[in-house]
Design an enzyme around this catalytic site. Structure first.
Site, mmCIF file in Angstrom:
data_model
loop_
_atom_site.group_PDB
_atom_site.id
_atom_site.type_symbol
_atom_site.label_atom_id
_atom_site.label_comp_id
_atom_site.label_asym_id
_atom_site.label_seq_id
_atom_site.Cartn_x
_atom_site.Cartn_y
_atom_site.Cartn_z
ATOM 1 N N GLY A 127 0.848 -1.289 0.154
ATOM 2 C CA GLY A 127 -0.018 0.051 -0.027
ATOM 3 C C GLY A 127 0.636 1.280 0.062
ATOM 4 N N ALA A 128 0.444 2.192 -0.601
ATOM 5 C CA ALA A 128 1.351 3.359 -1.128
ATOM 6 C C ALA A 128 1.890 3.978 0.211
ATOM 7 C CB ALA A 128 0.622 4.291 -1.639
ATOM 8 N N ARG A 169 9.698 -1.762 -5.150
ATOM 9 C CA ARG A 169 8.410 -1.824 -5.724
ATOM 10 C C ARG A 169 8.165 -0.559 -6.713
ATOM 11 N NH1 ARG A 169 3.543 -3.890 -3.176
ATOM 12 N NH2 ARG A 169 2.895 -3.716 -5.221
ATOM 13 N N GLN A 187 -6.094 -8.216 -2.002
ATOM 14 C CA GLN A 187 -6.065 -7.389 -1.057
ATOM 15 C C GLN A 187 -7.532 -7.095 -0.568
ATOM 16 O OE1 GLN A 187 -4.408 -7.264 -3.892
ATOM 17 N NE2 GLN A 187 -2.511 -6.100 -3.670
ATOM 18 N N ASP A 192 -1.622 4.573 -6.307
ATOM 19 C CA ASP A 192 0.022 4.363 -6.078
ATOM 20 C C ASP A 192 0.664 5.501 -6.609
ATOM 21 O OD1 ASP A 192 -0.305 1.413 -4.956
ATOM 22 O OD2 ASP A 192 -1.583 1.379 -6.206
HETATM 23 O O1 MRU Z 1 0.349 -4.012 -4.548
HETATM 24 P P1 MRU Z 1 -0.150 -3.219 -3.515
HETATM 25 O O2 MRU Z 1 -1.253 -4.174 -2.622
HETATM 26 O O3 MRU Z 1 0.748 -2.735 -2.619
HETATM 27 O O4 MRU Z 1 -0.966 -2.035 -4.285
HETATM 28 C C1 MRU Z 1 -1.141 -1.064 -3.756
HETATM 29 C C2 MRU Z 1 -2.557 -1.097 -3.147
HETATM 30 O O5 MRU Z 1 -2.951 -1.428 -2.038
HETATM 31 C C3 MRU Z 1 -3.508 -0.397 -4.078
HETATM 32 O O6 MRU Z 1 -3.282 -0.311 -5.280
HETATM 33 C C4 MRU Z 1 -4.424 0.757 -3.387
HETATM 34 O O7 MRU Z 1 -5.600 0.883 -3.822
HETATM 35 C C5 MRU Z 1 -3.490 1.997 -3.484
HETATM 36 S S1 MRU Z 1 -2.541 2.199 -1.998
HETATM 37 C C6 MRU Z 1 -3.221 3.270 -1.287
#
Ligand code: MRU
Length: 381
Positions: A55-56, A94, A207, A248
């Site tokens: 998550g961001a 990432r 998720q 993201d």
């Molecule tokens: O691959 P992830 O789980 O790290 O992806 C990020 C996310 O959880 C989503 O894209 C989310 O909607 C945005 S992060 C606040």
């Protein structure tokens, strides 16, 4: 937010020993609540890359603490070289999430002000803590602004529950606290507004099923899990009042990169005249880019698509195969939702049109043409 009634953040330094950073290992949810201790930068890179944390906002906070751990490891005589290499490895862990590079950059820049390695380590710790605190604060503020939208829909519906659809997990678990897409939901609940959340399961990592449904349950928010293909149908039936997702990375023109499948929800919402909101703290903007198509899209391993992990009837965690031995899979982790499909962005400073000049007015200090930050890397670690 709460787990079993107790308040938690998703990342925190041990108050007795700040060289130890605690995280919640999200791979174990919703079956086990597992707190993991991280004490080296290499462990933090693995935790980010292998999605113990995700998550961001949380990736950003984790990278901030990770750079601090790297500063503890760096030899005094080759401090800067060590830190540059550590930054490169964090950036590559990432490639899509902007918060990661933003946090790495912020800690490195703050450290540059100190004259010696000891001072740099001290600043690194304080900056990492500030990033985490600010993330929680900004999400709370997103909640207050976004709540007004839910309140307006609730008034229109004369108090009938507001049905909100969300994709992936842009909740408490994706940030340090509150979440981005979920913060308005929690704020609306606190204001006594009846609501219900449609939770997209969010293949392939799930998720939504594993995290969003679980965290909404912990907060006692009514929710229903749906498979990713269901949203459009519910919209046609009038069972969705609004969509809120996280992001993201968002360009300075308002193009949104978010979990794969977001674009399709935005298209369905537009076709059904349903407002589509994207909630993000300013740390998710990439001020250097106009076009979402320029953002590197992470491709993850095939097994996330060809297998499924869950617990069996005896409570044993098992991974099973979904596809034939020779089936190949393409695992694009994110997609681009063009700004024209976004009703409004919800930021810590308020609502803003997903449009370059409006975003620039809200963030005049960074919204210009000057690139913020110069390092970028698209390679794998
Ligand atoms: O691959 P992830 O789980 O790290 O992806 C990020 C996310 O959880 C989503 O894209 C989310 O909607 C945005 S992060 C606040």
């Amino acid at each position: 937010m709460h787990y079993n009634g107790s308040p938690y953040r998703t990342i925190w330094p041990d108050p007795q020993n700040p060289r130890q950073i605690s995280i919640i290992d999200q791979r174990a949810l919703p079956f086990t609540f597992l707190v993991e201790t991280i004490s080296t930068s290499a462990e933090m890179i693995s935790a980010i890359r292998d999605m113990h944390v995700r998550g961001a906002g949380l990736i950003g906070a984790a990278a901030g603490f990770g750079i601090y751990l790297a500063a503890l490891e760096a030899p005094d005589e080759a401090f800067d070289d060590y830190m540059q290499e550590a930054a490169r490895r964090f950036d590559a862990s990432r490639p899509t999430a902007r918060n990661l590079m933003w946090a790495v950059e912020r800690v490195l820049m703050a450290m540059a002000a100190a004259p010696d390695a000891a001072g740099k380590r001290d600043i690194a710790f304080r900056t990492a803590c500030a990033i985490a605190d600010e993330d929680a604060l900004f999400c709370a503020s997103i909640g207050r602004h976004g709540m007004e939208i839910i309140a307006a829909i609730s008034r229109k519906k004369k108090g009938a529950p507001v049905n909100i659809l969300t994709h992936c997990n842009a909740g408490w678990l994706a940030f340090v606290d509150h979440g981005s897409a979920t913060a308005p939901i929690y704020a609306a609940r606190d204001a006594g507004i009846p609501l219900h959340v449609w939770v997209d399961e969010t293949r392939p990592w799930n998720q939504g099923a594993r995290l969003t449904a679980w965290e909404l349950e912990q907060e006692k928010i009514a929710n229903t899990l749906i498979c990713d293909n269901t949203g459009g149908h519910l919209m046609q039936l009038g069972m969705v009042d609004m969509v809120i997702v996280g992001a993201d990375r968002v360009t300075r023109s308002g193009d949104v990169v978010n979990k794969i499948g977001t674009y399709l929800k935005a298209l369905a919402a537009r076709d059904n005249n349903i407002p589509f909101y994207v909630a993000l703290p300013s740390s998710t903007f990439d001020w250097r880019l106009d076009n979402g198509g320029e953002i590197p899209i992470e491709q993850r391993k095939e097994e996330e698509i060809t297998t499924l992990t869950g617990i069996d009837g005896e409570g044993v965690l098992r991974t099973v195969k979904l596809a034939g031995e020779n089936t190949r899979a393409a695992n694009y982790s994110f997609d681009v939702t063009p700004a024209r499909l976004v009703t409004m962005l919800i930021t810590e400073r308020g609502l803003v049109k997903a449009e370059r000049s409006a975003i620039r007015r809200l963030f005049p200090e960074v919204g210009g043409d000057a690139a913020q930050g110069s390092r970028t890397t698209h390679e794998n670690p």
